[in-house]
Structure formats: C-alpha cells, structure tokens
Design a protein around this motif. Sequence first.
Motif, PDB file in Angstrom:
ATOM      1  N   VAL A 154       1.134  -1.435  -0.233  1.00  0.00           N
ATOM      2  CA  VAL A 154       0.202  -0.079  -0.097  1.00  0.00           C
ATOM      3  C   VAL A 154       1.086   1.404   0.226  1.00  0.00           C
ATOM      4  N   ILE A 155       1.928   1.563   0.349  1.00  0.00           N
ATOM      5  CA  ILE A 155       2.470   2.334   0.757  1.00  0.00           C
ATOM      6  C   ILE A 155       3.817   2.338  -0.148  1.00  0.00           C
ATOM      7  N   VAL A 156       3.887   1.826  -0.976  1.00  0.00           N
ATOM      8  CA  VAL A 156       4.485   1.831  -1.960  1.00  0.00           C
ATOM      9  C   VAL A 156       3.752   2.033  -3.128  1.00  0.00           C
ATOM     10  N   ALA A 157       2.515   1.814  -3.647  1.00  0.00           N
ATOM     11  CA  ALA A 157       1.328   2.615  -4.633  1.00  0.00           C
ATOM     12  C   ALA A 157       1.081   3.815  -3.958  1.00  0.00           C
ATOM     13  N   ILE A 158       1.327   4.326  -2.942  1.00  0.00           N
ATOM     14  CA  ILE A 158       1.066   5.843  -2.544  1.00  0.00           C
ATOM     15  C   ILE A 158       2.152   6.692  -2.712  1.00  0.00           C
ATOM     16  N   ALA A 159       2.819   5.350  -2.132  1.00  0.00           N
ATOM     17  CA  ALA A 159       4.174   6.682  -3.436  1.00  0.00           C
ATOM     18  C   ALA A 159       4.207   6.790  -4.873  1.00  0.00           C
ATOM     19  N   LEU A 160       3.817   6.094  -5.954  1.00  0.00           N
ATOM     20  CA  LEU A 160       4.085   5.840  -7.201  1.00  0.00           C
ATOM     21  C   LEU A 160       2.748   6.551  -7.230  1.00  0.00           C
ATOM     22  N   LEU A 161       1.833   6.693  -6.676  1.00  0.00           N
ATOM     23  CA  LEU A 161       0.391   7.421  -7.292  1.00  0.00           C
ATOM     24  C   LEU A 161       0.530   9.039  -7.062  1.00  0.00           C
ATOM     25  N   LEU A 162       0.800   9.260  -5.993  1.00  0.00           N
ATOM     26  CA  LEU A 162       1.088  10.449  -5.520  1.00  0.00           C
ATOM     27  C   LEU A 162       1.750  11.405  -6.376  1.00  0.00           C
ATOM     28  N   ASP A 163       3.983  10.355  -7.074  1.00  0.00           N
ATOM     29  CA  ASP A 163       4.361  10.974  -7.490  1.00  0.00           C
ATOM     30  C   ASP A 163       4.361  11.060  -9.176  1.00  0.00           C
ATOM     31  N   ASN A 164       3.207   9.998  -9.334  1.00  0.00           N
ATOM     32  CA  ASN A 164       2.897  10.346 -10.668  1.00  0.00           C
ATOM     33  C   ASN A 164       1.684  11.040 -11.684  1.00  0.00           C
ATOM     34  N   MET A 165       1.139  11.758 -10.504  1.00  0.00           N
ATOM     35  CA  MET A 165      -0.217  12.492 -10.073  1.00  0.00           C
ATOM     36  C   MET A 165       0.847  14.093 -10.562  1.00  0.00           C
ATOM     37  N   HIS A 222      21.605  -1.172  -1.929  1.00  0.00           N
ATOM     38  CA  HIS A 222      22.240  -2.750  -1.459  1.00  0.00           C
ATOM     39  C   HIS A 222      23.212  -2.644   0.241  1.00  0.00           C
ATOM     40  N   ARG A 223      23.401  -0.960   0.647  1.00  0.00           N
ATOM     41  CA  ARG A 223      24.537  -0.374   1.869  1.00  0.00           C
ATOM     42  C   ARG A 223      23.817  -0.454   2.888  1.00  0.00           C
ATOM     43  N   ILE A 224      22.572   0.224   2.826  1.00  0.00           N
ATOM     44  CA  ILE A 224      21.095   1.236   3.760  1.00  0.00           C
ATOM     45  C   ILE A 224      20.220   0.662   4.124  1.00  0.00           C
ATOM     46  N   GLY A 225      19.491  -0.310   2.816  1.00  0.00           N
ATOM     47  CA  GLY A 225      18.891  -0.582   2.821  1.00  0.00           C
ATOM     48  C   GLY A 225      17.428   0.486   2.018  1.00  0.00           C
ATOM     49  N   TYR A 226      16.108  -0.349   1.952  1.00  0.00           N
ATOM     50  CA  TYR A 226      15.003   0.247   0.769  1.00  0.00           C
ATOM     51  C   TYR A 226      14.730   2.014   1.521  1.00  0.00           C
ATOM     52  N   SER A 227      13.947   1.397   3.156  1.00  0.00           N
ATOM     53  CA  SER A 227      13.591   2.164   3.813  1.00  0.00           C
ATOM     54  C   SER A 227      13.762   4.252   4.061  1.00  0.00           C
ATOM     55  N   ILE A 228      15.379   4.404   4.043  1.00  0.00           N
ATOM     56  CA  ILE A 228      16.114   5.599   4.070  1.00  0.00           C
ATOM     57  C   ILE A 228      15.172   6.243   2.213  1.00  0.00           C
ATOM     58  N   PRO A 229      15.608   5.522   1.587  1.00  0.00           N
ATOM     59  CA  PRO A 229      15.841   6.354  -0.250  1.00  0.00           C
ATOM     60  C   PRO A 229      14.870   6.159   0.001  1.00  0.00           C
ATOM     61  N   MET A 230      13.673   5.625   0.509  1.00  0.00           N
ATOM     62  CA  MET A 230      11.966   5.548  -0.665  1.00  0.00           C
ATOM     63  C   MET A 230      11.572   7.050   1.322  1.00  0.00           C
ATOM     64  N   PHE A 231      11.885   7.251   1.997  1.00  0.00           N
ATOM     65  CA  PHE A 231      11.532   8.604   2.778  1.00  0.00           C
ATOM     66  C   PHE A 231      11.547   9.472   1.706  1.00  0.00           C
ATOM     67  N   ALA A 232      13.675   9.937   2.086  1.00  0.00           N
ATOM     68  CA  ALA A 232      13.919  10.781   0.982  1.00  0.00           C
ATOM     69  C   ALA A 232      13.224  11.109  -0.025  1.00  0.00           C
ATOM     70  N   GLN A 269       4.884   6.694   6.168  1.00  0.00           N
ATOM     71  CA  GLN A 269       5.799   5.817   5.933  1.00  0.00           C
ATOM     72  C   GLN A 269       6.987   6.091   7.194  1.00  0.00           C
ATOM     73  N   LEU A 270       6.823   7.352   7.687  1.00  0.00           N
ATOM     74  CA  LEU A 270       7.278   7.890   9.044  1.00  0.00           C
ATOM     75  C   LEU A 270       7.049   6.100  10.141  1.00  0.00           C
ATOM     76  N   LEU A 271       5.736   6.508   9.993  1.00  0.00           N
ATOM     77  CA  LEU A 271       5.371   5.183  12.091  1.00  0.00           C
ATOM     78  C   LEU A 271       5.728   4.412  10.882  1.00  0.00           C
ATOM     79  N   MET A 272       5.172   3.592  10.138  1.00  0.00           N
ATOM     80  CA  MET A 272       5.264   1.787   9.557  1.00  0.00           C
ATOM     81  C   MET A 272       6.131   1.494   9.079  1.00  0.00           C
ATOM     82  N   LEU A 273       7.297   2.130   7.676  1.00  0.00           N
ATOM     83  CA  LEU A 273       8.655   1.544   7.441  1.00  0.00           C
ATOM     84  C   LEU A 273       9.621   2.140   8.819  1.00  0.00           C
ATOM     85  N   GLN A 274       9.627   2.655   9.628  1.00  0.00           N
ATOM     86  CA  GLN A 274      10.656   3.548  10.770  1.00  0.00           C
ATOM     87  C   GLN A 274      12.508   3.879   9.941  1.00  0.00           C
ATOM     88  N   PRO A 275      12.772   4.641   8.783  1.00  0.00           N
ATOM     89  CA  PRO A 275      13.317   4.374   8.155  1.00  0.00           C
ATOM     90  C   PRO A 275      14.626   4.346   8.982  1.00  0.00           C
TER      91      PRO A 275
END
Length: 498
Positions: A29-40, A151-161, A263-269
């Motif tokens: 759901v979080i990934v789909a929302i991020a792609l939704l807003l980016d493409n909006m 690969h070095r820091i995972g996916y959550s921090i780049p996602m939040f950035a 993202q901040l609440l659920m993914l905890q970057p």
Amino acid sequence: MTVVNEWVSGTKFGGWVQRCRESRRLVLVIVAIALLLDNMLLTTVVPIIPEFLYDINHPEAPLGPVRATLATTTTTYPPCPCEIYNQSGSHSSTTVSNIENYNFSTLSPEEEEKRLRHKDLVQETVQVGIMFASKAFVQLLANPFVGPLTHRIGYSIPMFAGFVIMFLSTIIFAFGRSYSVLFIARALQGIGSSCSSVSGMGMLAERYPDDKERGNAMGIALGGLALGVLIGPPFGGVMYEFVGKSAPFLILSALALGDGLLQLLMLQPSVIRQESDPPSLKSLISDPYILIAAGAITFANMGIAMLEPSLPIWMMDTMGAGRWKQGVTFLPASISYLIGTNLFGPLGHKMGRWLAALLGLIVIGICLMLIPLAKNINHLIVPNAGLGFAIGMVDSSMMPELGYLVDIRHTAVYGSVYAIGDVAFCLGFAIGPAMSGTLVKNIGFEWMLFGIAILNFLYAPLLYCLKSPPTKEEKRSLLMEEKSSVRYVTYQNEEDDE
C-alpha cells in the motif's frame, strides 16, 4: 487504574503497529501510494504548463476565452479615404470599406493571427518538451547511484528521502512563475522519483520472493502508478481552469505529507544492510536478457512520453481544444493502463510475460498510427485507450520479469536491477519529450508518431528470447561445455600438427 489502562492501551497499540510493520500488504500500500502521488505530480502539469508558459510569453494575448473568440469573430475596418488611379491615368479620392478587395494583404487578419499562433505553439512544443524531459534525465542520472545505495543502507531511507524531495518539488511548482523555476522543480522531482521507484520496487521484490505473488504485487503497485497518471491530467486541467495554477500542487503537497507520515510511522526508516553480496551493476547491464526486458519498457513508454508535450499543443492548434479537453484526452489511456496492469500482473505469468509484452508493443504501434487521424477529441478515445492498455501489458510483465531474471541468473538482491528498470522507463520519458518538439517542428506530428510506431514493431520480435532464459546453473554448464569444446578442438589441432 488509569495508568494501568493507559499502559494496556499503549501495549495493544504498540502490538498493532508492530503487526502492521511486518505486513507485506501494508508495504505494498505504501509503495502504491508513493507511486500514485509521484505520477500525479508527473501528469498534473501536462495540461497546465503549455498554456501557462504561453500566457507568460504572450501577456498581451493569452490563450483562453478571449483568444478563442478572436478566431471566430470577423474583423471589420472603418472606411478610409484612399487615392486610386483610374484607367485614364488621373486619380480620384474614394472611400474603401474593404481593404482585402484591393489585395493589400494575401492573408486576412484572422488567418494571419492563426498563422502566428501556430508558429508560436510549435516553437513552444520544444520548450515544453525539454522541461518535461528534464525530470526523466535527472532520474536517469540518479538511478545508478540509488540502486547500489539500497544495497548498503536498505530501502526505507531512500524511500523516505524520495517523499521529502517530491514534497519540495510540489511546493516549487505551486509558487513558480517563470520557466527557469518550473524547470528546476521538474528536474528536482527526478531525484525524488528515482528514490521512490527503485526503493519501492526493490522492497516489493524482497517481500514477495514467490514469482507469481511478486507479479501480482507489482501489478497492484503499477496500478497505483496508473491511477496517478489517470487522475493527474483531468485533475490539473479542471483545477487550473476553475481555481488557479497553485491549487492542484498545494493539494498534492498535503497528500504527500500524509504519505510521509505513514512511512515514518510504519517503515521506520533506518539502515539495514543486505546479507548476501549483491550483483554488480556491470554484470546486470551486460546481461542480454535483462537488456531486452528493459528495452521493451523504454520503447513501450516512449510513445506516450512524446504525446505528453505535443498532443495538448496539437489539439490546441488543430481542434481549438480548451484546458479541460487537453486534460481529459489522456483519461482513456490512464483508465485502460490501470486495467492492463492489474489484469496482466497475474495473466502475464500464465500466458508468458514475453508474449504479453510482445503483443503489447504491436498494439502500441497500431494505436500511435491512429492518433494523428483524429479530427476531434472523440476520435482520440479508442487509440488512447488501446495505447494505455498495451503499455500496461508491457510494464506489468517486464517489471516482475526483471526480478525473475535476477533470481535465476544472479543473486536475489534487487536494488540495482530495478535501477536499470527505472533507467529504461526514464529513457522513454527523457528521449520522448526531448525529441518530440524538434521532430514536430521538422517532420510534423504525424510522422513523429509513425516513426516510433515502426520502432515498436521492429523491437517486438526480440522478446521471444525471454521465453526460456537460461538459469545460472545452465549458464555455467554452457560455459563449461564451451570450454570443453575449445579444449577438444585445441587438442585435435595439436594431434594433427604432430
């Protein structure tokens, strides 16, 4: 007692949050929302920027209701005294009420106005195309860095950035009032999109290791992308028409803020290192099967990318289309893309993803050739719908195919391969808008679309190579057989020499 109740309540809430953090569906759901807003944000600007820039460059004669009525009204001229020589050579003063009868100009004022307007709109296609392409070019440059970074820091921090950067870009779009500022906002969005797309797809590939489930999940995530593309143009066109330029971007920034808090609440970057050694970017790029899958994504999206800056201006020029029509014209493509991605997520796995993508490229080519034949907005519905559905076929088939190829031919770490997939997507949206203005100016709107259609037809047969790609073990055995055959040939030659 109150303290105890609060402690129990806090424990229950903490347990619920923990279960949500472990849920694959919530990540989807979080990934789909991020792609939704980016493409909006990507598509909201499509009906806004061309007319907004035209109004900036022509403040004395902006597009709009006044401009539209100018083409339909007839211009009358007051009587003016003119000296005209008669056949005998003498001259007399007379009153001329219709200048055109004396051929002082080969074009009427209305036709001259239309000619100058057409020239300005064609020239503006180049500027708008470059602005639209800037996002894809920057994203293209950022992807090779974001992929290895995951690969070095995972996916959550780049996602939040990605959320933070997209939020800043949206605010700049809301208050920008010049070409250079809007250009910066569009380019900045490219960095945020790179972070969101690469991290999001890599996160899904990691959470859904089963190939069939992965295809379904990515089909749903791409459905979020499709929904953003679906909502963006009509949302931008209607809000710009009735509220103003800043309104759609302020609403998007508020939605992006909500996604960031989720993202901040659920993914905890946080930094999470990969356990296995990732495949190098060089080894992935040199894999011909990955390149074929990525190339299909590029060619599938190049056509719609060329249409984004050129179709609204072509409609203004040939149909006199207003703002809302320019936004609504992409609606059939967006709806059918949403259907195509959700349908061919699971269906592509059953029928063969290579076949789904092959058929998609052929349908894309046919639809691109039909678009220039349209005489009004109704004629664009069927080819645009077919175009969106076919692009959905290709994207929802090739995105999970990239993860599958990494699984069977490399190491199951997905950041770099989805960086390549995003590069392929960006190439289409960088080359398309950047070239569309120049191509429309030099060869015309029709021949531009015919050319990209032919490229899709020529590329489609290559997808047959993805029918049964060799696995890592098969590749090793093939290499061993090749080495053995080379040794045998060498041994035979040595025996013959003796």
